[in-house]
Write a protein that holds these residues in place. Structure first.
Motif, PDB file in Angstrom:
ATOM      1  N   UNK A  56       0.869  -1.181   0.000  1.00 25.15           N
ATOM      2  CA  UNK A  56       0.000   0.000   0.000  1.00 25.15           C
ATOM      3  C   UNK A  56       0.906   1.231   0.000  1.00 25.15           C
ATOM      4  N   UNK A  57       0.495   2.245  -0.731  1.00 21.97           N
ATOM      5  CA  UNK A  57       1.293   3.477  -0.800  1.00 21.97           C
ATOM      6  C   UNK A  57       1.484   4.061   0.602  1.00 21.97           C
ATOM      7  N   UNK A  58       2.687   4.586   0.824  1.00 22.38           N
ATOM      8  CA  UNK A  58       3.021   5.158   2.128  1.00 22.38           C
ATOM      9  C   UNK A  58       2.087   6.293   2.528  1.00 22.38           C
ATOM     10  N   UNK A  75       6.859   7.173  10.911  1.00 25.04           N
ATOM     11  CA  UNK A  75       8.258   7.071  10.503  1.00 25.04           C
ATOM     12  C   UNK A  75       8.596   5.720   9.876  1.00 25.04           C
ATOM     13  N   UNK A  76       7.698   4.746  10.002  1.00 19.26           N
ATOM     14  CA  UNK A  76       7.918   3.415   9.408  1.00 19.26           C
ATOM     15  C   UNK A  76       7.507   3.372   7.934  1.00 19.26           C
ATOM     16  N   UNK A  77       6.695   4.336   7.519  1.00 24.79           N
ATOM     17  CA  UNK A  77       6.178   4.337   6.156  1.00 24.79           C
ATOM     18  C   UNK A  77       7.087   5.142   5.232  1.00 24.79           C
ATOM     19  N   UNK A  80       9.981   1.456   0.030  1.00 28.45           N
ATOM     20  CA  UNK A  80       9.044   0.413  -0.388  1.00 28.45           C
ATOM     21  C   UNK A  80       8.477  -0.301   0.838  1.00 28.45           C
ATOM     22  N   UNK A  81       7.175  -0.234   1.013  1.00 32.33           N
ATOM     23  CA  UNK A  81       6.546  -0.751   2.222  1.00 32.33           C
ATOM     24  C   UNK A  81       5.421  -1.710   1.900  1.00 32.33           C
ATOM     25  N   UNK A  82       5.386  -2.796   2.648  1.00 36.38           N
ATOM     26  CA  UNK A  82       4.277  -3.745   2.601  1.00 36.38           C
ATOM     27  C   UNK A  82       3.873  -4.010   4.044  1.00 36.38           C
ATOM     28  N   UNK A  83       2.624  -4.379   4.226  1.00 34.85           N
ATOM     29  CA  UNK A  83       2.178  -4.759   5.563  1.00 34.85           C
ATOM     30  C   UNK A  83       1.799  -6.235   5.545  1.00 34.85           C
TER      31      UNK A  83
END
Length: 167
Positions: A56-58, A75-77, A80-83
């Motif tokens: 998902x987009x930050x 600050x975690x986003x 490249x981020x996935x949950x």
């Protein structure tokens, strides 16, 4: 900006906020560098544990975390981020994410949320080391059976000693 685009973004924020609110645990990972095969394997393992992984987009995640009332995740986003999350088992996402973070150099756990509380990497790694829910339940049953088993052994020992002829 077009009203349709704004409506779609608001819907995406609402959907992400619902995921964050309903999840027992959410692990935020940097997935850059994972191969398609590794991601596919990880998703299959997550599905078996009734967990999911979403990219998902930050900007949407930041707004969703704010909307869901979770401060401290902003600050975690970054990057490249996935949950990785589960609505059923809080341990499964942590175990699987930690396993892949240890096996695949490219993947990194950034932080997350466990039972509605913002958690750091150390908390997630500690949770990942716990036995599964079924393992914990079997340990509990074993502990509960021990006193009964000990009484049965004692009764049997007394019965056996009475059956032996006197010398």
């Amino acid at each position: 900006m077009n009203k349709d685009i704004i409506a779609k973004k608001e819907a995406a924020v609402d959907e992400a906020a619902e995921i964050l609110k309903n999840a027992k645990s959410v692990i935020i990972v940097d997935y850059l560098g994972l191969t398609v095969a590794e991601v596919t394997e990880m998703r299959a393992e997550l599905r078996q544990s009734e967990a999911s992984m979403q990219v998902i987009k930050n900007s949407i995640l930041k707004r969703a975390a704010e909307k869901a009332g979770f401060d401290g995740l902003e600050d975690k986003f970054l990057g490249p981020t996935a949950i990785v999350y589960s609505n059923e088992d809080p341990v499964a996402p942590a175990k699987i994410a930690d396993k892949y973070a240890n096996e695949v150099e490219a993947m990194e756990i950034k932080g997350g949320m466990i039972e509605g509380k913002v958690s750091e990497l150390a908390d997630i790694q500690a949770l990942a080391k716990l036995p599964s829910r079924d393992g914990l339940l079997s340990m509990l049953v074993s502990v509960l059976q021990a006193p009964v088993r000990n009484v049965a052994y004692a009764v049997k020992a007394v019965a056996d000693s009475k059956d032996e002829p006197a010398a």
